[in-house]
Scaffold this motif. Structure first.
Motif, PDB file in Angstrom:
ATOM      1  N   LEU A  93     -48.692 -23.061-127.335  1.00 17.97           N
ATOM      2  CA  LEU A  93     -48.706 -24.466-127.755  1.00 17.97           C
ATOM      3  C   LEU A  93     -47.367 -24.916-128.332  1.00 17.97           C
ATOM      4  N   GLN A  94     -46.490 -23.996-128.642  1.00 16.57           N
ATOM      5  CA  GLN A  94     -45.227 -24.329-129.292  1.00 16.57           C
ATOM      6  C   GLN A  94     -44.199 -24.915-128.332  1.00 16.57           C
ATOM      7  N   VAL A  95     -44.411 -24.741-127.030  1.00 19.12           N
ATOM      8  CA  VAL A  95     -43.439 -25.206-126.035  1.00 19.12           C
ATOM      9  C   VAL A  95     -44.152 -25.998-124.944  1.00 19.12           C
ATOM     10  N   ASP A  96     -43.368 -26.751-124.182  1.00 18.31           N
ATOM     11  CA  ASP A  96     -43.926 -27.487-123.055  1.00 18.31           C
ATOM     12  C   ASP A  96     -44.353 -26.519-121.951  1.00 18.31           C
ATOM     13  N   LEU A  97     -45.198 -26.997-121.077  1.00 24.39           N
ATOM     14  CA  LEU A  97     -45.780 -26.153-120.030  1.00 24.39           C
ATOM     15  C   LEU A  97     -44.728 -25.395-119.232  1.00 24.39           C
ATOM     16  N   ASP A  98     -43.701 -26.093-118.754  1.00 23.89           N
ATOM     17  CA  ASP A  98     -42.725 -25.447-117.884  1.00 23.89           C
ATOM     18  C   ASP A  98     -41.840 -24.450-118.618  1.00 23.89           C
ATOM     19  N   GLU A  99     -41.918 -24.418-119.951  1.00 24.41           N
ATOM     20  CA  GLU A  99     -41.157 -23.446-120.724  1.00 24.41           C
ATOM     21  C   GLU A  99     -41.954 -22.174-121.011  1.00 24.41           C
ATOM     22  N   THR A 100     -43.241 -22.180-120.739  1.00 24.87           N
ATOM     23  CA  THR A 100     -44.053 -20.989-121.012  1.00 24.87           C
ATOM     24  C   THR A 100     -43.614 -19.838-120.116  1.00 24.87           C
ATOM     25  N   TYR A 101     -43.754 -18.626-120.608  1.00 22.05           N
ATOM     26  CA  TYR A 101     -43.244 -17.470-119.856  1.00 22.05           C
ATOM     27  C   TYR A 101     -43.923 -17.317-118.503  1.00 22.05           C
ATOM     28  N   ALA A 368     -38.893 -13.430-121.414  1.00 23.28           N
ATOM     29  CA  ALA A 368     -40.140 -12.732-121.079  1.00 23.28           C
ATOM     30  C   ALA A 368     -40.584 -13.059-119.656  1.00 23.28           C
ATOM     31  N   GLY A 369     -40.472 -14.325-119.273  1.00 28.18           N
ATOM     32  CA  GLY A 369     -40.870 -14.733-117.936  1.00 28.18           C
ATOM     33  C   GLY A 369     -40.038 -14.070-116.856  1.00 28.18           C
ATOM     34  N   ALA A 370     -38.742 -13.918-117.118  1.00 27.07           N
ATOM     35  CA  ALA A 370     -37.878 -13.256-116.147  1.00 27.07           C
ATOM     36  C   ALA A 370     -38.278 -11.794-115.981  1.00 27.07           C
ATOM     37  N   ALA A 371     -38.576 -11.125-117.092  1.00 22.61           N
ATOM     38  CA  ALA A 371     -38.987  -9.719-117.030  1.00 22.61           C
ATOM     39  C   ALA A 371     -40.322  -9.568-116.321  1.00 22.61           C
ATOM     40  N   LEU A 372     -41.251 -10.484-116.569  1.00 20.87           N
ATOM     41  CA  LEU A 372     -42.565 -10.420-115.928  1.00 20.87           C
ATOM     42  C   LEU A 372     -42.428 -10.618-114.424  1.00 20.87           C
ATOM     43  N   ALA A 373     -41.649 -11.608-114.012  1.00 23.57           N
ATOM     44  CA  ALA A 373     -41.481 -11.864-112.580  1.00 23.57           C
ATOM     45  C   ALA A 373     -40.859 -10.658-111.881  1.00 23.57           C
ATOM     46  N   LYS A 374     -39.873 -10.056-112.508  1.00 23.85           N
ATOM     47  CA  LYS A 374     -39.222  -8.878-111.917  1.00 23.85           C
ATOM     48  C   LYS A 374     -40.211  -7.729-111.759  1.00 23.85           C
ATOM     49  N   THR A 375     -41.059  -7.538-112.787  1.00 27.55           N
ATOM     50  CA  THR A 375     -42.045  -6.448-112.730  1.00 27.55           C
ATOM     51  C   THR A 375     -43.095  -6.704-111.656  1.00 27.55           C
ATOM     52  N   LEU A 376     -43.572  -7.939-111.569  1.00 25.92           N
ATOM     53  CA  LEU A 376     -44.569  -8.273-110.555  1.00 25.92           C
ATOM     54  C   LEU A 376     -43.990  -8.128-109.148  1.00 25.92           C
ATOM     55  N   CYS A 377     -42.770  -8.597-108.965  1.00 21.09           N
ATOM     56  CA  CYS A 377     -42.146  -8.490-107.640  1.00 21.09           C
ATOM     57  C   CYS A 377     -41.945  -7.035-107.265  1.00 21.09           C
ATOM     58  N   SER A 378     -41.535  -6.224-108.240  1.00 20.14           N
ATOM     59  CA  SER A 378     -41.363  -4.793-107.991  1.00 20.14           C
ATOM     60  C   SER A 378     -42.686  -4.136-107.625  1.00 20.14           C
ATOM     61  N   ALA A 379     -43.751  -4.536-108.317  1.00 21.84           N
ATOM     62  CA  ALA A 379     -45.068  -3.980-108.027  1.00 21.84           C
ATOM     63  C   ALA A 379     -45.514  -4.339-106.619  1.00 21.84           C
ATOM     64  N   LEU A 380     -45.216  -5.569-106.200  1.00 20.31           N
ATOM     65  CA  LEU A 380     -45.597  -6.002-104.859  1.00 20.31           C
ATOM     66  C   LEU A 380     -44.796  -5.275-103.796  1.00 20.31           C
ATOM     67  N   SER A 381     -43.568  -4.908-104.151  1.00 27.47           N
ATOM     68  CA  SER A 381     -42.699  -4.229-103.190  1.00 27.47           C
ATOM     69  C   SER A 381     -43.031  -2.753-103.051  1.00 27.47           C
ATOM     70  N   ALA A 382     -43.669  -2.198-104.094  1.00 29.56           N
ATOM     71  CA  ALA A 382     -43.942  -0.762-104.084  1.00 29.56           C
ATOM     72  C   ALA A 382     -45.150  -0.446-103.204  1.00 29.56           C
ATOM     73  N   SER A 383     -45.127   0.704-102.632  1.00 30.62           N
ATOM     74  CA  SER A 383     -46.254   1.116-101.787  1.00 30.62           C
ATOM     75  C   SER A 383     -47.320   1.827-102.568  1.00 30.62           C
TER      76      SER A 383
END
Length: 390
Positions: A93-101, A368-383
């Motif tokens: 609630l402290q930030v606008d929607l597009d700023e959330t991680y 935090a959002g950048a780290a989450l996206a990187k982790t999710l993308c890595s997970a999708l890339s992994a077999s």
């Protein structure tokens, strides 16, 4: 009789003037939540309001009570949907929607080659004060309806362990789980509390509907809530934090029980997600003291409290993830490395005088959002499942 009429008239006139003043200065504190028989409370649907208690976020919810635009329950094969469970860090609630991680992560995922043209859509199911038990129930009763392809469980060390058991938690109007014969058993006694039953009743809903329209009543209600709210041991100073057992072992039976329930709930949430065909990630967020950019403040805190390891929770969650084959992203150590030495504040806001404390500001969410996206993308890339790293 005339005197009484004058008194009543004066009261109404005064109330009207106060109402005008409150509206003119932009004060607005509607009730953000509705009761829910499964998780205790959710954000109200179709809400539009500002939250300026800490940051300055504009809050707008859709018909489902989720922050963001309208979304259909079903989604096509061209959409990669992520459901993020959590507490106030995810509600944000402290930030606008597009700023959330999680919205930052959504934007960054658009460039993830592993999606092969699928459009990422990240939905935030966070609610302030939520425990791991409530996150599990949110997934079971609400989030799974949206058929997520990936489920992220956000974890906050400062209170999520304590809030797993009634004996340590400061809240009564929430569900708990207890372990019996090796199984998690739901304790939904909150539904019988006077506060819940009043809010769930027609009378209670009508009262809050009136409060949401009258700024003076909102001021009175906010004052009462502030007076009755449990005083978190982490607020507002950055060197005040939850009881030391989260930073090491504890001989307390209550804390051992809390960890047992917490770990079982994490594993249960992962199992529930996977049984529905979704992948799973456990993500712990940073605590304010972990990413305090002034290392002297951090060192003083560690010395005064006799703490051996500020990242004891992250290490414990790493071990749990390794044992159970879970993906895990520990943001505390990662963000701490980014702010040392004398880096920017990731928690707190200048406008409320809380720099170094409380929730993530926009920069904290961005990192935090950048780290989450990187982790999710890595997970999708992994077999195969990517196991946690210490």
């Amino acid at each position: 009789m005339t005197a009484l009429a004058l008194v009543i008239g004066s009261l109404f006139l005064s109330a009207g003037l106060v109402e005008v003043v409150l509206r003119s200065v932009g004060f607005s504190r509607p009730n953000f939540y509705r009761v829910d028989p499964f998780v205790g409370a959710q954000l109200r649907p179709n809400l539009e309001a500002y939250d300026r208690r800490e940051g300055d976020g504009f809050i707008e919810t859709n018909r489902w009570g989720l922050r963001g635009p309208e979304v259909d329950v079903a989604h096509g094969a061209d959409v990669f949907r992520v459901a993020v469970l959590g507490d106030s860090f995810t509600e944000a609630l402290q930030v606008d929607l597009d700023e959330t991680y999680w919205r930052v992560a959504e934007r960054r995922l658009r460039s993830c080659a592993a999606l092969r043209g699928r459009r990422p859509e990240v939905l935030g199911f966070g609610v302030s004060g939520f425990s791991t038990a409530q996150a599990y129930l949110m997934l079971e009763h609400h989030a799974l309806r949206f058929a997520p392809d990936f489920v992220v469980l956000q974890f906050f060390a400062e209170n999520d362990v304590r809030d797993s058991v009634r004996s340590l938690s400061e809240r009564s109007r929430r569900p708990y789980f207890v372990v019996k014969d090796g199984n998690l058993i739901l304790d939904a006694a909150f539904r019988t509390t006077t506060g819940y039953r009043l809010r769930a009743s027609l009378l209670g809903r009508s009262i809050y509907a009136v409060i949401n329209e009258v700024r003076l009543l909102q001021l009175v209600n906010a004052s009462i809530n502030a007076w009755n709210r449990p005083r978190p041991r982490t607020w507002p100073a950055p060197n005040r934090i939850i009881a030391d057992p989260i930073y090491g072992s504890s001989a307390s039976a209550a804390w051992n029980d809390a960890w047992s329930v917490t770990e079982r709930l994490i594993v249960a949430t992962s199992s529930l997600a996977r049984s529905a065909g979704a992948d799973f990630l456990l993500m712990s967020v940073s605590t304010p003291i972990q990413v305090q950019p002034d290392t002297s403040v951090r060192d003083e805190f560690i010395a005064r409290r006799g703490i051996a390891d500020l990242f004891a929770v992250e290490r414990r969650l790493t071990r749990l993830s390794r044992r159970r084959g879970l993906r895990y992203l520990g943001l505390g150590p990662r963000l701490a490395a980014e702010v040392e030495p004398n880096g920017p504040y990731l928690h707190g806001f200048e406008r409320s005088g809380t720099l170094g404390a409380g929730h993530w500001n926009a920069l904290g969410h961005a990192r935090a959002g950048a780290a989450l996206a990187k982790t999710l993308c890595s997970a999708l890339s992994a077999s195969r499942p990517q196991l946690a790293r210490p």
